[in-house]
Each structure stands twice: as C-alpha cells, then as structure tokens.
Write a protein that holds these residues in place. Structure first.
Motif, PDB file in Angstrom:
ATOM      1  N   VAL A 123       0.690  -1.513   0.018  1.00 20.98           N
ATOM      2  CA  VAL A 123       0.217  -0.002  -0.177  1.00 20.98           C
ATOM      3  C   VAL A 123       0.413   1.140   0.220  1.00 20.98           C
ATOM      4  O   VAL A 123       1.435   1.166   0.978  1.00 20.98           O
ATOM      5  CB  VAL A 123      -0.798   0.412   1.089  1.00 20.98           C
ATOM      6  N   GLY A 124       0.449   2.292  -0.935  1.00 19.68           N
ATOM      7  CA  GLY A 124       1.537   3.971  -0.552  1.00 19.68           C
ATOM      8  C   GLY A 124       2.309   3.529  -1.483  1.00 19.68           C
ATOM      9  O   GLY A 124       3.303   4.575  -1.218  1.00 19.68           O
ATOM     10  N   ARG A 138      -4.193   1.205  -3.241  1.00 15.30           N
ATOM     11  CA  ARG A 138      -4.933   1.559  -2.300  1.00 15.30           C
ATOM     12  C   ARG A 138      -6.004   1.073  -1.483  1.00 15.30           C
ATOM     13  O   ARG A 138      -6.702  -0.015  -2.086  1.00 15.30           O
ATOM     14  CB  ARG A 138      -5.111   3.052  -1.801  1.00 15.30           C
ATOM     15  N   TYR A 147      -8.335  -3.803  -3.663  1.00 10.62           N
ATOM     16  CA  TYR A 147      -7.270  -2.344  -3.521  1.00 10.62           C
ATOM     17  C   TYR A 147      -8.244  -1.890  -5.089  1.00 10.62           C
ATOM     18  O   TYR A 147      -8.766  -1.705  -5.572  1.00 10.62           O
ATOM     19  CB  TYR A 147      -6.130  -2.905  -4.397  1.00 10.62           C
ATOM     20  N   GLU A 170     -10.430   6.667   1.972  1.00  5.04           N
ATOM     21  CA  GLU A 170      -9.557   6.238   0.930  1.00  5.04           C
ATOM     22  C   GLU A 170      -9.637   6.280  -0.641  1.00  5.04           C
ATOM     23  O   GLU A 170      -8.805   6.829  -1.028  1.00  5.04           O
ATOM     24  CB  GLU A 170      -9.128   5.236   1.262  1.00  5.04           C
ATOM     25  N   LEU A 174      -7.326   8.670  -3.055  1.00  6.23           N
ATOM     26  CA  LEU A 174      -7.150   8.045  -4.748  1.00  6.23           C
ATOM     27  C   LEU A 174      -7.508   8.283  -5.772  1.00  6.23           C
ATOM     28  O   LEU A 174      -6.739   9.034  -6.998  1.00  6.23           O
ATOM     29  CB  LEU A 174      -7.690   6.616  -4.202  1.00  6.23           C
TER      30      LEU A 174
END
Length: 254
Positions: A123-124, A138, A147, A170, A174
């Motif tokens: 993640v990230g 994310r 995701y 999130e 995103l």
C-alpha cells in the motif's frame, strides 16, 4: 497509454459483456490487464495473445479473477507457449485462492509458480512498469482484501480505478486530481435497492469525482439488473464534468 474495456459487467458477466477486465497498452510496455473476471480470457483474444500479458488484480471476488485458471491452461498447454512468466500483482492470498480454483482435486492447491511470478501489493508504494509508468495501490472499503489503483503515465497523466468499494476516505484520496476516474457504480442511490457498505451508487461515484476534482468520470461495474441510464443520470446530477458509462471494446487514451 491506452485503456481498452475488455469487460465491465458488475458482479456477474452480462448478456453483452464479460465481467471486469481492462487492458492497458502502450509503446515499450508489456500489455497489462486490470482484473480478469469471467469472459475476459475469451474477449482478450480479440486484441492480443493472452499469454503475453501481465495482470493487476484489485481483489478476489469471482467476477474479478476467475478466468485466471483458464489463463494457466493457455500458458501451460498452448502449442506455442509464451516465454517467461506473467507478473501478477494482487492481494496476499492470491496464489492460494487461484490455486484452489485450479486444482485437479478438491482440497489441493495448484502451484502456479511455473508460469506466474506472483507479487503482493504494498500500500502506498508506487510500482514501476513500462517506460516510466507507475501504479500505486490503496486499500478500499469492500468485504475481501481489496485495492483501488492509481496509474500515472510517464507523461504525468493519471488513471484511477476504484475497483470495488463503498465510500471511504481512501477512495477520495486515490482519485484526487485524476485525469480519468474509472469508478464502479453498481447501484442506484436508493438505500432500499442496495445493501450498505459494499458498492457505490451513481450518486456516490459522482460525489467522488466532484470532490476529488477529476477531469472525466467513466462509470463501470454496472450489473445486468441495474439501470445504466439511472446510474448515469445520478452521476451527472452531482458532477459537472464529462460522464460516460463504458462498454466492451471502447478505448480511452490516457
């Protein structure tokens, strides 16, 4: 980079579309398919040799991944097999769950490492692919490990794909400033028509696009039982930019 819609039916394959599958192509890059739901393997053959693609999986619900056992057959038994392995990025339990689906005997797990180079999303952390492109994953708000993806081309253009998600902080982050937002919109906004906390409505997809300041909203993952026209109308009521519900075979340059 070009996005080709291979399949876009939500939750199940539809009468006119495979389930989720989106092809990314461009100069000097391995063709990459985002999600690989039922019907995608067959439809993909209209465009290229499926044995030559890499794959980004957003999550492991059947409508996003269950043509992968067929891809294993293609890569193992095609008379002109592809060289090397396909790179697959996905959730942490991808090898186990696709291995279970592909096994010869119930309870066994097919070891697909002969043809697949499996890698887990971090993640990230942007991951490089192609000539200077990146993809960043994310976590989204959806029952399994899920995701959304933010793809940035070498020229700085951005495509964001929500995958499957309900509203969450999130998904807004995103989508922030994306040139193109490819958003699921599985339901109309009437709470009586949908269980909470699983998918987005057309209204919610439009809300994300408006608050995140995206350039264009592409709606996808509309199930056969949901009205495309109603979902489009909901999104247009809250987002003033371009809104379009995608169909198989359509292409979009990023």
């Amino acid at each position: 980079m070009r996005l080709t819609v291979v399949g876009c039916s939500g939750s199940v394959s539809g009468p006119d579309s495979p389930a989720s599958g989106y092809l990314l192509t461009g100069p000097d890059m391995t063709p990459t398919v985002i999600d690989f739901g039922p019907g995608v393997l067959g439809a993909l053959q209209k465009y290229l040799d499926p044995g030559e693609v890499d794959i980004f999986l957003t999550h492991l619900h059947a409508d996003h991944c269950l043509d992968l056992p067929g891809l294993l057959v293609w890569r193992r038994y095609h008379p002109n097999p592809p060289s090397g392995k396909a790179v697959v990025y996905g959730p942490s339990d991808t090898s186990l769950r696709i291995g279970n689906a592909s096994a010869e005997i119930g309870g066994d797990c097919d070891d697909w490492s002969d043809v697949i180079d499996m890698r887990q999303w971090s993640v990230g952390a942007p991951i490089a692919f192609g000539p200077g492109h990146t993809v960043e994953a994310r976590r989204m708000f959806h029952p399994p490990e899920s995701y959304g993806l933010r793809i940035t081309t070498a020229t700085g253009r951005t495509l964001v794909y929500t995958g499957d998600t309900a509203l969450c902080d999130e998904v807004y982050e995103l989508a922030r400033g994306a040139d193109i937002l490819l958003s699921e919109a599985s339901w109309t906004h009437d709470p009586a028509n949908r269980p909470p906390g699983i998918h987005l409505s057309g209204t919610e997809a439009g809300m994300i696009a408006a608050e995140a300041g995206v350039g264009e909203l592409l709606l996808t993952h509309i199930p056969p039982w949901t009205s495309r026209e109603d979902v489009i109308a909901e999104a247009k009521a809250v987002f003033t930019g371009p809104v379009h519900a995608v169909s198989p075979g359509e292409t979009f340059d990023i």
